[in-house]
Design a protein around this motif. Structure first.
Motif, mmCIF file in Angstrom:
data_model
loop_
_atom_site.group_PDB
_atom_site.id
_atom_site.type_symbol
_atom_site.label_atom_id
_atom_site.label_comp_id
_atom_site.label_asym_id
_atom_site.label_seq_id
_atom_site.Cartn_x
_atom_site.Cartn_y
_atom_site.Cartn_z
ATOM 1 N N HIS A 167 0.837 -1.190 0.000
ATOM 2 C CA HIS A 167 0.000 0.000 0.000
ATOM 3 C C HIS A 167 0.880 1.251 0.000
ATOM 4 C CE1 HIS A 167 -2.374 -3.240 1.864
ATOM 5 N NE2 HIS A 167 -3.381 -2.726 1.186
ATOM 6 N N LEU A 195 -2.817 6.307 0.063
ATOM 7 C CA LEU A 195 -2.063 5.094 -0.222
ATOM 8 C C LEU A 195 -2.713 4.440 -1.428
ATOM 9 C CD1 LEU A 195 -1.754 3.675 3.411
ATOM 10 C CD2 LEU A 195 -0.099 5.090 2.181
ATOM 11 N N TYR A 196 -1.978 3.588 -2.111
ATOM 12 C CA TYR A 196 -2.480 2.932 -3.316
ATOM 13 C C TYR A 196 -2.471 1.429 -3.126
ATOM 14 C CZ TYR A 196 -2.261 7.564 -5.133
ATOM 15 O OH TYR A 196 -2.486 8.904 -5.304
ATOM 16 N N ASP A 197 -3.472 0.767 -3.709
ATOM 17 C CA ASP A 197 -3.655 -0.665 -3.518
ATOM 18 C C ASP A 197 -3.943 -1.309 -4.866
ATOM 19 O OD1 ASP A 197 -4.228 -3.190 -2.514
ATOM 20 O OD2 ASP A 197 -5.680 -2.481 -1.036
ATOM 21 N N HIS A 228 -9.344 -1.737 5.590
ATOM 22 C CA HIS A 228 -7.944 -1.747 6.013
ATOM 23 C C HIS A 228 -7.842 -1.437 7.502
ATOM 24 C CE1 HIS A 228 -7.678 -0.980 1.675
ATOM 25 N NE2 HIS A 228 -6.590 -1.721 1.764
ATOM 26 N N ASP A 267 -5.083 -5.881 5.177
ATOM 27 C CA ASP A 267 -6.319 -5.918 4.405
ATOM 28 C C ASP A 267 -7.367 -6.676 5.206
ATOM 29 O OD1 ASP A 267 -5.438 -4.573 2.075
ATOM 30 O OD2 ASP A 267 -4.509 -6.395 1.333
#
Length: 132
Positions: free
Chosen positions: A24, A69-71, A79, A90
């Motif tokens: 993330h 944040l990136y997923d 989360h 997760d």
């Protein structure tokens, strides 16, 4: 309108799919990973392609207290973020899906994305006897 898969988008997805990068990342971390992989790609190009991947539904953007944040995992899930060490977990749970189903049925609304973030202290930090 269908969008093109560019070399830059493919590289971002490839790097985010690597196990060691599935953490993330924030935009700075993701930019560093991509620029270290291909130094010919500029920061503005990376930002533009990350935003496009988010709008195309290929990656998720998670809003947190400290920024985004990136997923790479775009399935509906929540989360947990440890307030002490920053570890992210997760959350997949039948109750989570039931809640989404209930919202959709009650309000006749199709949930496409959800940004549920729970903050607390993870097991490791609790075990260190320094909860706060």
């Amino acid at each position: 309108m269908e969008t093109r898969n560019t070399k830059q988008k493919e590289l971002i997805l490839k790097e985010m799919s690597k196990d060691e990068n599935m953490i993330h990342p924030n935009i700075q971390c993701l930019t560093n990973i991509i620029m270290n992989t291909d130094s010919s790609i500029g920061q503005a190009t990376i930002y533009r392609n990350i935003n496009k991947l988010v709008s195309d539904g290929k990656i998720s953007k998670i809003s947190t207290d400290s920024g985004y944040l990136y997923d790479i995992n775009t399935k509906l899930h929540g989360h947990f973020i440890c307030e002490k060490c920053g570890h992210i977990i997760d959350l997949y749970d039948n109750k989570y899906q039931e809640l989404i189903d209930d919202i959709e049925n009650k309000y006749h609304f199709k949930v496409k994305n959800s940004n549920n973030v729970f903050y607390g202290i993870c097991d490791s930090c609790q075990d260190s006897n320094n909860i706060y």
